[in-house]
Design an enzyme around this catalytic site. Sequence first.
Site, PDB file in Angstrom:
ATOM      1  N   LEU A  17      22.043  11.747  24.841  1.00  0.00           N
ATOM      2  CA  LEU A  17      21.309  10.167  24.751  1.00  0.00           C
ATOM      3  C   LEU A  17      21.439   9.910  23.279  1.00  0.00           C
ATOM      4  O   LEU A  17      21.969  10.587  22.403  1.00  0.00           O
ATOM      5  CB  LEU A  17      19.907  10.564  25.094  1.00  0.00           C
ATOM      6  CG  LEU A  17      19.657  10.905  26.345  1.00  0.00           C
ATOM      7  CD1 LEU A  17      18.073  11.261  26.790  1.00  0.00           C
ATOM      8  CD2 LEU A  17      20.072   9.770  27.509  1.00  0.00           C
ATOM      9  N   HIS A  64       2.651   4.004 -10.541  1.00  0.00           N
ATOM     10  CA  HIS A  64       3.571   4.336 -11.738  1.00  0.00           C
ATOM     11  C   HIS A  64       3.815   5.734 -11.803  1.00  0.00           C
ATOM     12  O   HIS A  64       2.766   6.304 -11.779  1.00  0.00           O
ATOM     13  CB  HIS A  64       3.190   3.635 -12.838  1.00  0.00           C
ATOM     14  CG  HIS A  64       3.980   3.669 -14.247  1.00  0.00           C
ATOM     15  ND1 HIS A  64       5.317   3.108 -14.231  1.00  0.00           N
ATOM     16  CD2 HIS A  64       3.772   4.985 -14.936  1.00  0.00           C
ATOM     17  CE1 HIS A  64       5.677   3.840 -15.302  1.00  0.00           C
ATOM     18  NE2 HIS A  64       4.812   4.585 -15.963  1.00  0.00           N
TER      19      HIS A  64
END
Length: 461
Positions: free
Chosen positions: A37, A440
């Site tokens: 598949l 950050h």
Amino acid sequence: MSYDLIVIGAGPGGYVCAIRAAQLGLKVACVEGRETLGGTCLNVGCIPSKALLHATHQLHEAEHNFETMGLTGAKPKVDWKKMLGYKSDVIGQNTKGIEFLFKKNKVDWIKGWATIPAPGKVQVGDQTYEARKIVIASGSESSPLKGVEVDEKVIVTSTGALELGKIPKKLIVIGAGVIGLEMGSVFARLGTEVTVIEYLDRIIPGNDGEVARTFQRMLARQGMNFVLGAAVQTASATRTKARVTYRLRKDDSEHTLEADTVLLSTGRRPFTEGLGLEALGVRMTERGQIATDRQYQTSIEGVYAIGDVIEGPMLAHKAEDEGMAMAEIIAGQAGHVNYGVIPGVIYTWPEVASVGETEETLKESGRAYKTGKFSFMGNARAKANFAGDGFVKILADKDTDRILGAHIIGPYAGDLIHEICVAMEFGAAAEDLARTCHAHPTYSEAVREAALACGDGAIHA
Ligand code: NAI
């Protein structure tokens, strides 16, 4: 042998549609003729190419950046067979994963190739199945190019390129689109001399022009050669060598190049062979796609189509979204795809990602816009990680500040683009992004800085 829905094709469009429809309570089968598949994407496309891109990127890091970081020692050697083995394992894990999801969601996998002999009927081999609704999700195949004889050994499409017996010394890539540049990158990193021949005067047509120029410079620095404005005339092969002739558009001069391998990557076309669409009377577009209405219904009632066989970008995630919307529509819900917010990603290093309008499309439509741009050179994390090349560019409406599009060339651009996609989905202004706290140090700060640059200015520029 009777279903609410039979989906033809188990690629990202088809399998997602089948699973979602089953989750919504429908009795579903999915017909797939491949041994496994997942369609082109999982078997011979997105996933295997990403495995090779990952492996060769690690090699590039080891060869170019390890020593600077104090990581010394023997340079890694390439075992191509083993690398292909790793790639096959990745494919196996993913295709088996879908088999598991089919079982979990009670989707029947009908193995074989489907024909639609009449509305409401799907034939596979000798067996005919009844279906209240049929969805065609049969995908696409490589488009042939006149004069180029593909043998999948010396002259290959992406399928053959993922299975080459050995690493070529010289590779000619026809077409500077997504496939050509991703596979070209893989081999360039493995030491192959790569020459890309492109018909237009630029690479990655449709993408932002500034990004394309930057991208070409970066790829050239990585060793890739480009011949632009060149129409390939022929490509022919002996058992081990290939010869490509092309004509330069500017002066009509003819040239010849030789290589061990040629990759044909000049686009794909819908794959509808054997479905019996002509006999059924399904209306097609001029470009060989299945014509559908806004709810994906073809000219035949109860027969629908999604993914690469219909119009729109040939992208796995576009097909997935259509698969999901399709299942919802069939289940009586309001399925919907926002075609204005479909990202496109090129998985080279650095990555290239885009969503929405480009400067070119905005100029063409005459819409007033502003640009916020931020270089990864101003991003501490990127600098630390040897990834300072590239930039984020956000395009926003000049008056309302609403984000209209974004283009990123840089580290993990394919992941970074999604915060802009979500913002666009919510109709956000650039200021909304700029006022969102970004951790950050992260690459995503570059996105925020580009958003800030749409207003009073970036901080680190
Ligand atoms: P493409 O449409 O991306 O690029 C084809 C290129 O070939 C264009 O630049 C075109 O100008 C050029 N070309 C056409 N005829 C030519 C000729 N005679 N001589 C020289 N150049 C010529 O097609 P590609 O790369 O084959 O990809 C096919 C599809 O698969 C695309 O829709 C692409 O979006 C999709 N894809 C997406 C990926 C991703 O999202 N990362 C990865 C791989 C494929």
